[in-house]
Design an enzyme around this catalytic site. Sequence first.
Site, PDB file in Angstrom:
ATOM      1  N   ARG A  70      11.802   2.203   3.555  1.00  0.00           N
ATOM      2  CA  ARG A  70      11.058   1.465   4.588  1.00  0.00           C
ATOM      3  C   ARG A  70      11.976   0.342   5.040  1.00  0.00           C
ATOM      4  NH1 ARG A  70       5.692  -0.849   6.001  1.00  0.00           N
ATOM      5  NH2 ARG A  70       5.040   1.268   5.566  1.00  0.00           N
TER       6      ARG A  70
ATOM      7  N   ARG B  15       0.789  -1.219   0.000  1.00  0.00           N
ATOM      8  CA  ARG B  15       0.000   0.000   0.000  1.00  0.00           C
ATOM      9  C   ARG B  15       0.825   1.275   0.000  1.00  0.00           C
ATOM     10  NH1 ARG B  15      -5.158  -1.448   2.239  1.00  0.00           N
ATOM     11  NH2 ARG B  15      -4.453  -3.577   2.455  1.00  0.00           N
ATOM     12  N   THR B  16       1.714   1.366   0.975  1.00  0.00           N
ATOM     13  CA  THR B  16       2.518   2.581   1.085  1.00  0.00           C
ATOM     14  C   THR B  16       3.356   2.749  -0.180  1.00  0.00           C
ATOM     15  OG1 THR B  16       2.594   2.333   3.469  1.00  0.00           O
ATOM     16  CG2 THR B  16       4.235   3.777   2.507  1.00  0.00           C
TER      17      THR B  16
ATOM     18  N   LYS C 196      21.279 -10.845   0.483  1.00  0.00           N
ATOM     19  CA  LYS C 196      22.664 -11.188   0.183  1.00  0.00           C
ATOM     20  C   LYS C 196      23.615 -10.509   1.150  1.00  0.00           C
ATOM     21  CE  LYS C 196      21.457 -11.406  -4.706  1.00  0.00           C
ATOM     22  NZ  LYS C 196      21.048 -10.233  -5.482  1.00  0.00           N
TER      23      LYS C 196
ATOM     24  N   HIS D  63       6.771   7.026  11.119  1.00  0.00           N
ATOM     25  CA  HIS D  63       6.144   6.865   9.803  1.00  0.00           C
ATOM     26  C   HIS D  63       5.488   8.205   9.455  1.00  0.00           C
ATOM     27  CE1 HIS D  63       4.564   5.077   6.342  1.00  0.00           C
ATOM     28  NE2 HIS D  63       3.711   4.207   6.833  1.00  0.00           N
TER      29      HIS D  63
END
Lengths: 162, 314
Positions: B103, B53-54, B82, B131
């Site tokens: 994020r 969504r974000t 990795k 946020h």
Amino acid sequence: MSDEHDHHDGDADHELRVSKIRDGTVIDHVRGGQALNVLAILGIDGTNGEEVSVGMNVPSDRFARKDIVKVEGRELSQDEVDVLSLIAPDATINIVRDYDVVEKHRVERPDVVEGVLSCPNAGCITTGDEPVTSRFSVLEDGVRCSYCETIVREEIASLIDT
Amino acid sequence: MRHDHLITSKQLSRGNIENILDHAAEIDDDPSTVAGRHAETLLGLLFFEPSTRTKMSFETAMKRLGGDVVDMGPVDSSSVKKGETLADTVRVIEGYADALVVRHPKQGAATMASEFVDVPLLNAGDGAGHHPTQTMLDLYTIRENAGLDDLTIGIMGDLKYGRTVHSLAYALTNFDTRQHFISPESLQLPREVVYDLHQQQDGAGIREHDSLEAILPSLDVLYVTRIQRERFPDENEYQKIAGEYQIDADTLEAASDDLTVMHPLPRVDEIAPEIDETDHAAYFEQAHNGVPVRMALLDLLLSDDKGIWGDSDE
Ligand SMILES: [Zn+2]
């Protein structure tokens, strides 16, 4: 002031239990029981042959009990002194040359300590493999991670990155 | 001085917030005013944690401004697995993109990442931390529905791990608000957050509760968040607690007719579907507001003559 290290607090007798040093640093008025943490902060564990004397829980006028740390042959830097303030806010630092106290400092709390403490928050970005130096801002009653903002008020000594 | 990163809502003054919300409202009214304004601009999306969504909302916002996005792809196939550090990743993608959205599951990740780059960086969630872009769309929705002053808001659910809650609470201290925090004891606000709120607002207007009942009638806004099952080692314990923090039509009988119910979504069962059709429900509108608000943020951040923080140093 040359005889000051024999008379502060009026507890010179007790201080004599710990040997006098010729050149180096005497950290006095450390809160009782914190001497080993002071050594940990300074990274002194004896493996480099430093001559270290520790007096723990000796009677004091200012506190009921205090610790004293004497390190022969080593003068503390201002950075080291600043960091000591986190666990020994009342400490006095005496720089000794040829058996005389040539400088005497009170510790001052720095605004920030870098690369000294590790963050106790396992979810903090500084606890992974990132190329980042830990940074804590110093609050009135604790320290706060500049990255995850976790505040630590107790057992700050246990965060010392040794 | 321009600060070109948005890491936490704590950075924002009332003036900054109003600037962003006003611009979002202009865009909401007439998106054509900014269409194509940032053609040639590439936004780097670095999502080290899944959030469709974000991510889509940022992608839509950038494209509506005429720009495009570069995306590092899903987390499990990316360099994270990795073992590449976040610091390295942002330094690489900085070479491709004009701004970055990050994020990451670790707290403080955006702060650290911002220290390695010169392009503007937006925090789209760092673990249990912050946020801020979600907060801006929350504030936008609150302003539209209830206004931001003389506001009584209840924030309920998982307040401990809820970064949207922490960010919102900080931002609201800029306004004349009374904030009520409702949660089980084990999911109360972190003491750090309470400490900050008290610093910012002298503790006035901050109250914690373990039940909604007593304060529900006084609320203008009820912001609900999800209590995650995985926070509880014992399923029974979860069932017992979750039920007390779910709302349905019966619960809202005691509420004011004007109560606005919000939720950052996705919800599971904390808001009964029967509330969706009532005037209380604002959570889908809230989700839609993500696009104009993020367009406003990106436009301000990417325009040399604007800047979110242009007027913050007075
Ligand atoms: Zn931390």
